[in-house]
Enzyme design. Sequence first.
Site, short mmCIF file in Angstrom:
data_model
loop_
_atom_site.label_atom_id
_atom_site.label_comp_id
_atom_site.label_asym_id
_atom_site.label_seq_id
_atom_site.Cartn_x
_atom_site.Cartn_y
_atom_site.Cartn_z
N LYS A 113 -26.65 -62.64 18.27
CA LYS A 113 -25.27 -62.85 18.71
C LYS A 113 -24.75 -61.69 19.55
O LYS A 113 -24.00 -61.92 20.51
CB LYS A 113 -24.36 -63.05 17.50
CG LYS A 113 -24.56 -64.39 16.79
CD LYS A 113 -23.50 -64.57 15.70
CE LYS A 113 -23.89 -65.61 14.67
NZ LYS A 113 -23.95 -66.98 15.15
N GLU A 155 -15.40 -59.54 14.90
CA GLU A 155 -14.65 -60.38 15.83
C GLU A 155 -13.24 -60.56 15.34
O GLU A 155 -12.98 -60.57 14.14
CB GLU A 155 -15.29 -61.78 15.93
CG GLU A 155 -16.38 -61.86 16.97
CD GLU A 155 -16.99 -63.25 17.06
OE1 GLU A 155 -16.49 -64.19 16.42
OE2 GLU A 155 -17.98 -63.37 17.80
N ARG A 175 -31.32 -76.22 22.58
CA ARG A 175 -32.07 -77.43 22.18
C ARG A 175 -31.15 -78.63 22.33
O ARG A 175 -29.96 -78.47 22.61
CB ARG A 175 -32.49 -77.31 20.72
CG ARG A 175 -31.29 -77.00 19.84
CD ARG A 175 -31.60 -77.04 18.38
NE ARG A 175 -30.61 -76.34 17.58
CZ ARG A 175 -29.42 -76.82 17.22
NH1 ARG A 175 -29.07 -78.04 17.58
NH2 ARG A 175 -28.58 -76.10 16.52
P1 ADP Z 1 -23.44 -69.60 12.79
O1 ADP Z 1 -24.38 -69.17 13.88
O2 ADP Z 1 -23.71 -68.91 11.49
O3 ADP Z 1 -23.31 -71.08 12.66
P2 ADP Z 1 -21.10 -69.38 14.48
O4 ADP Z 1 -20.84 -68.12 15.20
O5 ADP Z 1 -21.68 -70.52 15.25
O6 ADP Z 1 -22.00 -69.03 13.21
O7 ADP Z 1 -19.77 -69.87 13.75
C1 ADP Z 1 -19.77 -70.98 12.84
C2 ADP Z 1 -18.35 -71.46 12.60
O8 ADP Z 1 -17.54 -70.39 12.11
C3 ADP Z 1 -17.62 -71.97 13.83
O9 ADP Z 1 -17.89 -73.32 14.11
C4 ADP Z 1 -16.17 -71.73 13.45
O10 ADP Z 1 -15.73 -72.80 12.62
C5 ADP Z 1 -16.22 -70.47 12.63
N1 ADP Z 1 -15.96 -69.23 13.44
C6 ADP Z 1 -16.87 -68.51 14.15
N2 ADP Z 1 -16.31 -67.47 14.77
C7 ADP Z 1 -15.00 -67.48 14.45
C8 ADP Z 1 -13.86 -66.65 14.77
N3 ADP Z 1 -13.97 -65.57 15.53
N4 ADP Z 1 -12.67 -67.00 14.25
C9 ADP Z 1 -12.53 -68.08 13.44
N5 ADP Z 1 -13.54 -68.88 13.09
C10 ADP Z 1 -14.77 -68.62 13.59
#
Ligand code: ADP
Length: 651
Positions: free
Chosen positions: A116, A200, A296
């Site tokens: 990430k 974040e 993907r």
């Molecule tokens: P992973 O790779 O573990 O799935 P992601 O970064 O894709 O993690 O985030 C998964 C979920 O977490 C997102 O779909 C959202 O619902 C929530 N999320 C991620 N980042 C944030 C953020 N900065 N603020 C609020 N919710 C977040």
Amino acid sequence: MFRRILIANRGEIACRIIATCRRLGVETVAVHSDADARAAHVAMADHALWIGGPAPADSYLDARAILAAARAAGAQAIHPGYGFLSENPEFVDQVQAAGLVFIGPSAAAIRAMGLKDAAKARMAAVGVPVVPGWQGDSQDPDHLLGAAEALGFPVLIKAVAGGGGKGMRRVDRPADFASALASARAEAQGAFGNPAVLIEKYIECPRHIEVQVFGDGTRAVHLFERDCSLQRRHQKVIEEAPAPGMTPEMRAAMGAAAVRAAEAIGYSGAGTVEFIVDASRGLRPDAFWFMEMNTRLQVEHPVTEAITGVDLVEWQLRVASGEPLPLTQDQLSITGHAFEARLYAEDVPAGFLPATGRLAHLRFPPDVRADTGVRPGDTISPWYDPMIAKIIVHGPTRAAALSRLARALDQTEVAGSVTNLAFLARLARHPGFAAGQVDTGLIARDLGQLTAPDPEDALWLAARATAVLAAADLPAGPLAGFALWSPLVHPVVLSDGQGPLQARLWLTAPDRAAVDFDGLRLLAERGPAGWSVEGRRPMPVVADGDRLHVLLPEGRGTLTFTRPDPLLRMAAQGPGDGVVRAPMPGLVRAVAVAPGQTVAAGDPLAVLDAMKMEHVLTAARDGVVAEVLVDPGAQVEAGAALVVLAPEAAA
Ligand code: ADP
């Protein structure tokens, strides 16, 4: 175009890929584990090869076994589907080293999006908005706390190697930071072998909006957005396209950012750029940020196919075989609105617990797209994802598509496992969802209401009476079983998992019956479609061994009842000595009689829990209870005497 490809996957996605291959005249090679020898994708493919044991590590994740299968079958290319090896750059390298084509992006593109922090830095450098935050080499807790304070709480601690929501912690106050950091790092170390995190800004009222992209290795187009905000524990439940409330400016900004992201890494094939959107003030072009790119095809790709008319798997095959992108950006447009609901074998009230079971019955309405990898009779095994199907609908407007979704869920019939069908049907009728007010917290906020037992008691009573009528299997015909002078009473004992359902029923006229239980009497009439109870439309009943599944109307799911095994009942009753014995070791759940009580043949005497089932022990003959030898809660051995009837002469 390829002549023959191997699909390194299983279940619905393997079937989905095979369907397009068939249409294009491409031969398919399925691979399967021991657990999947008779699976739908194996039956559907032109060829199938066994690759190992049921555990994914021994089969669908075993790159060597898959490559050996591809060589043996003479496949020219490998489609990874999603999950398993689809985002594993080493696998891509191995496929190419074997002289085969990987139907997907390059290993370098997958690596660029793998962590990430590196992905965010790369995206920020090409002008893609990323979530405000801090990332860097220093993992010192004080330094990270300082970064969080500079950002302003609430913040989200995220594992740089994260996935599936692991290693992620929301922190609202500085005082909670240290412990949240420690637990996120420990979880990340355990799950990914990498404890590094980034910080974040936590986006309040977040929506998950993602853009489908498609690249040829140099240029990319986007196929508009999908809204996947309806999530439970960061897992998508219902997806739609386009996003409700989307404006042309925001769509243009998001599409351009997604294309920039794909082109920056020389992306080839189908990919998804996931953005988080701050919906607290509506959708605004300055309030979306890159989260990650999935390199993907995604589970929810059918909603994009529905609104664009594009077959994304066809595009994948064409681009991987060297053809140019089939359409330019100008040639792509949106028609109507689409939804996808994920039907899972899971116990929603128990906290979305995955379930297993043999699907005794599975039927989808004819006018929807149902992508599935199981057939009636197939088993949802504990080895793999418990998804049963994706139900996809399309309509000219969002309201029309949503009402089609609700109806499609109502008309979907599944029996043999607990499922989330009733939950999905309620969600499809959620007023906030209908109004387009979606955010990732909606399901959690309204979980109680979405999973509360149905208040319509009359329907449940009718369903129970329907099960009793089905279990009794009353003979049909003008005179069968019907006697004016003294109706023949049939005792029926069923279990619905909560406890015994003890009923009696009799014909009151040919094809009319009365059913008594719980102090109630319900009247039923038999027609060509089955028994109509109290004037309701007959509910279909599926018999499956000793189980009866009553399919409830309007997406309320299925009620399952167990019939006591007649053999066990006989064993329990013994040869007529009046002693009722436990047919197997078990726990006495209930005792239905007391000494001195008069009982009739078939009356329930006691309920035994054994081998995860309930067994109702019934009287073999009319008589009087002489002795009750156990109390509820007693653990008994096989053959233990439970109830004794007085000798016949005394009855
Ligand atoms: P992973 O790779 O573990 O799935 P992601 O970064 O894709 O993690 O985030 C998964 C979920 O977490 C997102 O779909 C959202 O619902 C929530 N999320 C991620 N980042 C944030 C953020 N900065 N603020 C609020 N919710 C977040």
